[in-house]
Write an enzyme that holds these catalytic residues in place. Structure first.
Site, PDB file in Angstrom:
ATOM      1  NE  ARG A  64      -0.356  -1.672   8.532  1.00  0.00           N
ATOM      2  CZ  ARG A  64      -1.044  -1.909   7.449  1.00  0.00           C
ATOM      3  NH1 ARG A  64      -0.691  -2.691   6.402  1.00  0.00           N
ATOM      4  NH2 ARG A  64      -2.383  -1.422   7.568  1.00  0.00           N
ATOM      5  CE  LYS A 110      -2.123   2.193   6.815  1.00  0.00           C
ATOM      6  NZ  LYS A 110      -2.261   2.557   5.396  1.00  0.00           N
ATOM      7  CD  GLU A 156       2.987  -0.331  -1.140  1.00  0.00           C
ATOM      8  OE1 GLU A 156       2.131  -0.990  -0.765  1.00  0.00           O
ATOM      9  OE2 GLU A 156       3.879   0.293  -0.782  1.00  0.00           O
TER      10      GLU A 156
END
Ligand SMILES: Cc1ncc(COP(=O)(O)O)c(C=O)c1O
Length: 290
Positions: free
Chosen positions: A56, A155, A188
């Protein structure tokens, strides 16, 4: 919570005392939030899901056209070295890659050297009793980043809209806020993924609903398969939350947190439900062993 230790921080290959761990005021990570990061856990001296975290991080960097100057193996070694230097076997790890120092304009091509940082420390995101009694959340008015603006799969060091949602939560006297996407569907929370349980089925928003693909979320989906609990990734509306039997959040720092109230409405019977408890126990066993 933070440890009282005289922590050592890893910056670009060197371990330095926390008080001396500094970056340039010209670093674009500071000036523009230009960079990427990972929140990782160390359980029993082992990095939890290292491959997924590295993938990620490096994918996030690639997506913003940032070349991380060390390999994933070198970063893993740096994390282990930092944890060891601080005598941690169980801790939270923050790996950060900033665009590095440049000039006052936006152009990242003028930042020749990205900065890599590893912090290891203790963290307690939610009070202990939350895990027993469940947590209340609210829906924020601020939406999750639209994928056409910046993919939430990255991210990145840009958390400002999540922070504004978090402020809405604290203003409302709760610890976490749900963020909807541009279509008004559930995305989320500010730093956690969300799951609900309806009629024995576990449901969670899909990647295309505009979420960070949480590592804890992926582990929970796998654990559902192992425990033969049906788990479906699908678009969820706020209405689905209100009529859900159970709800819980997942995240590296938070692990599995039961949610028992959303926007003042009790979820199920207002206490953590049986499937949430089962998955939470399974997660603890998987992460910590025993
Ligand atoms: C926006 C957001 N969603 C979800 C998560 C949970 O992801 P993970 O389980 O990988 O920590 C985080 C935590 O880092 C997050 O910042």
């Amino acid at each position: 919570m933070s440890s009282n230790k005289d922590l050592k921080i890893w910056i670009d290959g060197e371990l330095v005392p926390k008080a001396e761990a500094k970056v340039s005021v010209y670093d674009h990570g500071l000036l523009y939030g230009d960079g990427v990061f990972e929140g990782i856990r160390l359980y029993n001296g082992k990095i939890f899901q290292p491959d997924a975290h590295m993938k990620r991080l490096y994918d996030s960097a690639k997506a913003i056209r940032l070349t991380i100057p060390i390999t994933p193996d070198q970063l893993i070694a740096a994390i282990n070295q930092t944890a060891k230097a601080n005598s941690f076997t169980d801790c939270y790890v923050r790996a950060i890659v900033t665009r590095g120092p440049g000039y006052l304009g936006l152009n990242p091509n003028k930042c020749p050297k990205p900065v890599v940082i590893v912090i290891t420390d203790l963290i307690e995101l939610y009070p202990r009793e939350t895990y027993e009694k469940g947590m209340a959340i609210i829906t924020a008015t601020v939406i999750r980043t639209h994928p056409n603006a910046l993919s939430p799969r990255i991210k990145s060091l840009n958390y400002l809209n999540n922070i504004l949602a978090k402020i809405e939560a604290t203003d409302a006297g709760v610890n976490e806020a749900l963020m909807l996407n541009g279509e008004g569907n559930v995305a989320e929370c500010t730093a956690d993924n969300i799951f609900i349980i309806q009629d024995g089925r576990v449901l969670t928003p899909t990647t295309s609903d505009g979420i960070l693909e949480g590592i804890t979320r992926a582990v929970i989906i796998e654990l559902c398969a192992k425990l033969q609990i049906p788990c479906i990734e699908k678009t969820i509306q706020r209405h689905d939350l209100y009529i859900a039997d159970e709800c819980f959040l997942t995240g590296t720092g938070a692990e599995v947190v039961p949610v028992t109230k959303i926007d003042g409405r009790s979820i199920g019977n207002g206490t953590p439900g049986p499937i949430t408890r089962r998955l939470s126990e399974a997660f603890h066993k998987f992460a910590r062993g025993g």
